[in-house]
Design an enzyme around this catalytic site. Structure first.
Site, mmCIF file in Angstrom:
data_model
loop_
_atom_site.group_PDB
_atom_site.id
_atom_site.type_symbol
_atom_site.label_atom_id
_atom_site.label_comp_id
_atom_site.label_asym_id
_atom_site.label_seq_id
_atom_site.Cartn_x
_atom_site.Cartn_y
_atom_site.Cartn_z
ATOM 1 N N TYR A 182 -2.229 -0.749 10.482
ATOM 2 C CA TYR A 182 -2.124 -0.880 8.935
ATOM 3 C C TYR A 182 -0.735 -0.238 8.558
ATOM 4 C CZ TYR A 182 -3.584 -0.936 4.078
ATOM 5 O OH TYR A 182 -3.831 -1.337 2.944
ATOM 6 N N SER A 215 0.889 -1.171 0.029
ATOM 7 C CA SER A 215 -0.142 -0.058 0.025
ATOM 8 C C SER A 215 0.676 1.200 0.134
ATOM 9 C CB SER A 215 -0.964 -0.119 1.261
ATOM 10 O OG SER A 215 -1.531 1.235 1.438
#
Length: 215
Positions: free
Chosen positions: A176, A164
């Protein structure tokens, strides 16, 4: 100066044209294992590779989603249930993959399984909130890779780890961003141990709508 600029642009498009014309042969004999095929990128990739003729081994968290994927694909797609946070589940899936690929090995491993929540200022969260995300996005990805790397090596295959932009820019609290920074670090070929050639990972992803809305 203008001639140099034109030449560089022309060279760029020539190289791009050449790379795009490269076609992998004998796709029908190649196996690709994808995690996180319940929805989103995993499901979409499984269906696309199926249409291209590859043998897809799709891992889903639930049997319900696995059955749904089988209804949408050909008999080239086989499914298995996998919880990447559980060692016994990973071991069983790795054995299942080995039984199918045999001596041909695994041509592609796509570590796509992941979660993002909870995302909040760190002081609002507990240690367990971080652990839950890291277990799926990072530690699960590492264990799946280590379990299947011998099969990938046998086929001189590739490992693709879905990362990501948050693995390079930490824009929020929670586990995350931390997990995706870890994915970036682990995905270096020298770290994974892929000495036979370059891998195709990590793949940074920026998604603007929920995975559930993807076709």
């Amino acid at each position: 100066m203008r001639l140099w600029l034109v030449a560089l642009v022309g060279l760029y498009y020539l190289v791009r044209w050449y790379r795009e014309r490269q076609v992998v042969s004998q796709l029908l004999d190649k196996f690709v294992f994808i995690t996180g095929c319940d929805s989103g990128f995993g499901s979409l990739l499984a269906r696309q590779l199926d249409r291209r003729g590859l043998r897809v081994l799709a891992a889903c968290l639930t049997e319900e989603r696995a059955e749904q994927l089988r209804r949408q694909t050909s008999d080239r797609v086989e499914t298995v249930t996998l919880d990447v946070t559980k060692t016994e589940s990973i071991a069983a899936a790795a054995q299942w993959v080995q039984e199918r690929v045999g001596d041909r090995g695994l041509w592609g491993l796509v570590n796509n399984a992941g979660i993002s929540m909870p995302v909040a200022p760190n002081e609002w969260l507990t240690k367990q909130d971080f652990v839950d995300v890291l277990n799926v996005n990072l530690l699960g990805m590492i264990e799946v890779t280590l379990s299947l790397l011998p099969a990938v090596r046998k086929a001189r295959g590739r490992v693709v780890n879905v990362s990501s932009v948050m693995g390079r820019l930490s824009l929020s609290g929670g586990g995350y961003c931390i997990s995706k920074h870890g994915v970036e670090a682990f995905s270096t070929p020298s770290v994974i141990g892929m000495s036979w050639g370059p891998s195709l990972g990590p793949i940074p992803v920026l998604l603007w709508k929920p995975l559930s809305e993807l076709p």
